[in-house]
Enzyme design. Sequence first.
Site, PDB file in Angstrom:
ATOM      1  N   GLU A   1     -14.213   0.643  11.683  1.00 50.78           N
ATOM      2  CA  GLU A   1     -14.168   1.298  10.111  1.00 50.78           C
ATOM      3  C   GLU A   1     -13.908   1.396   8.896  1.00 50.78           C
ATOM      4  O   GLU A   1     -14.449   2.846   8.452  1.00 50.78           O
ATOM      5  CB  GLU A   1     -12.210   1.304  10.272  1.00 50.78           C
TER       6      GLU A   1
ATOM      7  N   SER B   1      24.537  30.796  41.682  1.00 51.79           N
ATOM      8  CA  SER B   1      25.169  32.333  40.888  1.00 51.79           C
ATOM      9  C   SER B   1      25.208  32.876  39.430  1.00 51.79           C
ATOM     10  O   SER B   1      25.639  33.689  39.085  1.00 51.79           O
ATOM     11  CB  SER B   1      26.682  32.184  41.660  1.00 51.79           C
TER      12      SER B   1
END
Length: 769
Positions: free
Chosen positions: A112, A396
């Site tokens: 890093e 439905s």
Amino acid sequence: MADNQNMSRMARRREDKFTKGSAPKPPKRLWRRILKWTLLAILAFFILGVGLFSWYAKDAPEVTQAKLESGGSSTIYDRSGNEITTLGLESRDYVKASEIPQQLKDAVVSIEDRRFYDEKLGVDPVRIIGAAFNNITGTSDGLQGGSTLTQQLIKLSVFSTKSSDQTLRRKAQEAWLAMQVQQKYSKDQILEYYINKVFMNYGQYGMSTGAKFYFNKSLKDLTLAQTAFIAGLPQSPAGYDPYEYPQKATQRRNAVIDAMLRDKKITATAAKQAKATPITDGLKPKQQQTNTATNDKVIDSYLTQVIAEVKKKTGLNPYTDNLDIYTNIDMGAQSRLYDIVNTDEYVNFPDDAFQTGVTMTDPNNGQVLAQIGGRKTGDVRLAYNRAAQNTRSNGSTMKPLMDYGPAIEYLNYSTYEQMTDEPYTYPGTSISLYDWDKKYQGRISMRTALEQSRNIPAVKTLSTVGMANAVKFLSGLGINLPSSEQYLSSAIGASVNTVQEAGAYGAFANGGTYYKPYYVSKVVTADGNTQTFNSQGNRAMKSSTAYMITDMLKGVLTKGTGTSAAISGLYQAGKTGTTDYSDAELQQNPALNATGIAKDAWFTGYTRSRVISVWTGYDKPTSHGISYAEQTISQEIYKALMTYTSQSLTNRDWTKPDTVESYNILKGSNPGTAITGGSGDTTKELYVRGHGPSSRKAAVESSSSSSSSSSSSSSSSSQESIESSSSVSSAEPVVSASASSQPVSQEPSTSASEATTPSSGGAGTGGNH
């Protein structure tokens, strides 16, 4: 010439001296001028840069030790501003600098920020210049690459990690805060904060937590290969996931090993051995996250959608960006809903495998107030959310959305529109459509067809409306029906989830405006930037359509297929839905062909203030269906939650818009005949203004209500006359929207629950009601 010769020697000298003295001097060298202006330009740019840096730095947020030590996660709030949970902090195992192995420190620094220990200001000018050059030349995406470990710590503690947020202003503030941290804390402290803060995927924070999650080891017990993996993972926790992307995880781990070798932190032999180690060496089997706190279990389903919505709308990561996320969740309703589906106090469930998905919204703004994506899920965190991710046929409950709503909107159907319930075969096929009872009711009104959930009138209505109009209407309600489902059988059910259905029915509830359901109202970043969200309403239908559908759906609860959802005294409307098995599914398990077995059962109901959509069924429907008695559970869930949430809300009826007219219609008349005066043989029906009944007549008084005198009877009889088909007076009696005054249908009611007898005709051929 002669004159010059005649001049004295002294005069000639004076003239020559004057001439030479007036000659121009040679110019300075060009490079001196270039150097001069270059130095001035550099100085100007330096002054400008310092000024700009100072201008940006003055607005930098405060960085505290608490922020540096925090886990980097986000805090979640309910609609009242109360904190309800955080993301990840409960999973973190914090380790002090003295407990961090040197091998891990070397790995992190090498990959890093290799000059970490030599940086006196917390920033690295060499890396900054290199990153700037890369940005200028286009070899880098954004202001990236120049961050030191200290700057990364600042970014994780104070700022967002979103790429688009890496602006010059943000980088200046980041550098300024890094310099402050560098002056206040030691290198070991900075490294400690960083190692404990980074996100390790799957809700884990900190490298110690990650070591236990992936390898079930403490940091000191990790091998070199495992240490390198842990050190490299934070750059892209999801991208280097060893379970999903083992090859990428291996490449990243090896890059860390190479960096350590370059910096002489390990030997070549150790590096070779570590790189030869499979990424799966010592890796635990992938495990699901768990919830141990009761509150987290209660909100789990809702939280899955909050995380997804924040990522989609902001591009921020709720796990790493220190956000304050304000949601629309009503914790009272959410807690009650959790209890409704996870206990037997409100509803009796057949077994723990029986599942449900429930969504409750506010129809007036689209806010999702409560949601459950499953029941009896145990301690699993961020479990599968059936309410938002499950798309099973809605049966439905599709009829008002795709059939009858468009019929009123585009064809000006009245609630008395006459329809024929008769044998029906899908055009161009030999597939017959049936109703649940395999019977036919003949000529009935649209109101009756919807209340009793008759399939054949619904499909025939869709055919008349036209697929283009139906799809357009659905789209306005937030449901984009795929082309693979744009066929007539979708009239009685298509792939929809409860979030979509709640949003769609919300337009009926509020008078015709669609609000897309949403979960998050506000996001505040660590540096104080605020984004607010709402749902912009769009007119989806005429107010007349919304009112007339609602008026018919009231009857579903009072005398139709949804009486198990009825709540005494509450103004409400709703629709049931069940789906049958296809022939292929019945072949897999013939036992499902027994009378009364359904695949899914729905109920979506609403008041003027709340919409609740409920799906019930089994995750493996071909192994277990829903019995006749169990099909009312969706209604019972709705009833329990609506009863609770309505206690604190005003019980308001819907107001009939002036675009709707109400008439007393003679039962059985075709077309509908308006009756002026009282009669027990009429039904109150609604018409779009300007499209009322074409004829009307006065009512004949019955002998029980007429005077005993013959003159009175004669007078009454003389009033019976049919008027011409002129426009009908708007002074006709207005139908009440109260649930207690629903129009009475001439058709017999079904039982309180919906019976289902699957048809042998295949998927979508019958039984949906």
